[in-house]
Scaffold this active site. Structure first.
Site, PDB file in Angstrom:
ATOM      1  N   CYS A 179       0.839  -1.193   0.000  1.00 19.41           N
ATOM      2  CA  CYS A 179       0.000   0.000   0.000  1.00 19.41           C
ATOM      3  C   CYS A 179       0.881   1.253   0.000  1.00 19.41           C
ATOM      4  O   CYS A 179       1.632   1.473  -0.944  1.00 19.41           O
ATOM      5  CB  CYS A 179      -0.994  -0.031   1.155  1.00 19.41           C
ATOM      6  SG  CYS A 179      -2.350   1.176   0.973  1.00 19.41           S
TER       7      CYS A 179
ATOM      8  N   HIS B 295      -3.837  -4.636   0.093  1.00 16.87           N
ATOM      9  CA  HIS B 295      -3.443  -5.142   1.400  1.00 16.87           C
ATOM     10  C   HIS B 295      -3.539  -6.668   1.417  1.00 16.87           C
ATOM     11  O   HIS B 295      -4.623  -7.217   1.627  1.00 16.87           O
ATOM     12  CB  HIS B 295      -4.351  -4.576   2.493  1.00 16.87           C
ATOM     13  CG  HIS B 295      -4.116  -3.135   2.798  1.00 16.87           C
ATOM     14  ND1 HIS B 295      -3.159  -2.715   3.697  1.00 16.87           N
ATOM     15  CD2 HIS B 295      -4.704  -2.014   2.308  1.00 16.87           C
ATOM     16  CE1 HIS B 295      -3.171  -1.394   3.765  1.00 16.87           C
ATOM     17  NE2 HIS B 295      -4.092  -0.940   2.925  1.00 16.87           N
TER      18      HIS B 295
ATOM     19  N   GLU C 264      -2.607  -8.622   3.716  1.00 16.67           N
ATOM     20  CA  GLU C 264      -2.965  -9.058   5.069  1.00 16.67           C
ATOM     21  C   GLU C 264      -4.461  -8.956   5.328  1.00 16.67           C
ATOM     22  O   GLU C 264      -4.963  -9.496   6.329  1.00 16.67           O
ATOM     23  CB  GLU C 264      -2.188  -8.249   6.110  1.00 16.67           C
ATOM     24  CG  GLU C 264      -2.688  -6.841   6.374  1.00 16.67           C
ATOM     25  CD  GLU C 264      -2.232  -5.819   5.345  1.00 16.67           C
ATOM     26  OE1 GLU C 264      -2.447  -4.609   5.581  1.00 16.67           O
ATOM     27  OE2 GLU C 264      -1.667  -6.215   4.304  1.00 16.67           O
TER      28      GLU C 264
END
Length: 224
Positions: A98, A206, A208
């Site tokens: 990001c 992202h 995650e």
């Protein structure tokens, strides 16, 4: 090695030579990246000092928020030269996530600020004239991507088309073909959502927060 950085004995034995350091420079929640890596059996720790980079085989630079704030925090923490050294001299694999991906660029329109200069690209605001009234800024939520599966970071064995979670108001624009586009996303118009040059890589989304698709990306990175 801290006990909380160990998933289990077998995982550590399998990944001891591939220790990933996640740079904690006060601009995001690095724990979510570390936790997903742990769940994948990958040894990873959050590092809060540039001196800790020497013990890491791979580096992740996450980030959220304003470009100039990110660069200011990196400078304040003494990270800039060690990151460049790790990338250019030690040739360690580095993944920006990001804002972290954007910080790898030469320059950003956000704050008219210089970046790390590790990838030959600029960071630009979305062109609102091309988005139309129904597409808000920031681009937020799940989006499908097209991927260049010739690169080890993008390899996927999932039957579904890759989808990732995005939150951003700017995107990168490569200056030259030296930067390889790995992922493309369409938000009013196509933009580069992931790119690489040699050992330096970045993704705008992202991983995650992207469930099984994100697990693949981080696992791929651990194997590079």
């Amino acid at each position: 090695m801290k006990q909380e950085d160990v998933l289990d004995k077998d995982a550590v034995l399998e990944t001891e030579a591939n220790h990933i350091g996640i740079i904690d420079y006060g601009i995001c929640n690095v724990g979510s990246v570390r936790n997903m890596l742990r769940r994948s059996g990958i040894l990873a720790s959050c590092i809060s000092s540039p001196d800790e980079m020497d013990a890491c085989d791979r580096i992740i630079l996450p980030g959220v928020g304003h470009f100039s704030a990110g660069m200011a925090n990196l400078e304040k923490g003494g990270w800039i030269d060690p990151i460049r050294h790790a990338a250019l001299k030690q040739r360690k694999p580095i993944l920006g996530i990001c804002l972290g991906m954007q910080l790898l660029a030469h320059h950003s329109e956000e704050g008219d600020c210089e970046g790390l200069g590790l990838l030959d690209m600029d960071v630009k605001h979305f062109d609102r004239s091309r988005l139309g009234p129904r597409l808000p800024i920031p681009h937020m939520g799940w989006s499908e991507v097209d991927a260049d599966h010739d690169h080890p970071l993008t390899h996927s064995e999932l039957p579904e088309k890759q989808r990732f979670y995005f939150v951003h108001s700017l995107h990168v624009v490569p200056r030259s073909e030296k930067v390889q586009a790995l992922f493309w996303c369409n938000y009013g118009y196509p933009f580069v959502a992931g790119c690489a040059r040699d050992n330096v890589m970045g993704v705008q989304f992202h991983p995650e927060k992207s469930h099984m698709f994100g697990v693949e990306i981080l696992t791929n990175f651990a194997g590079i």
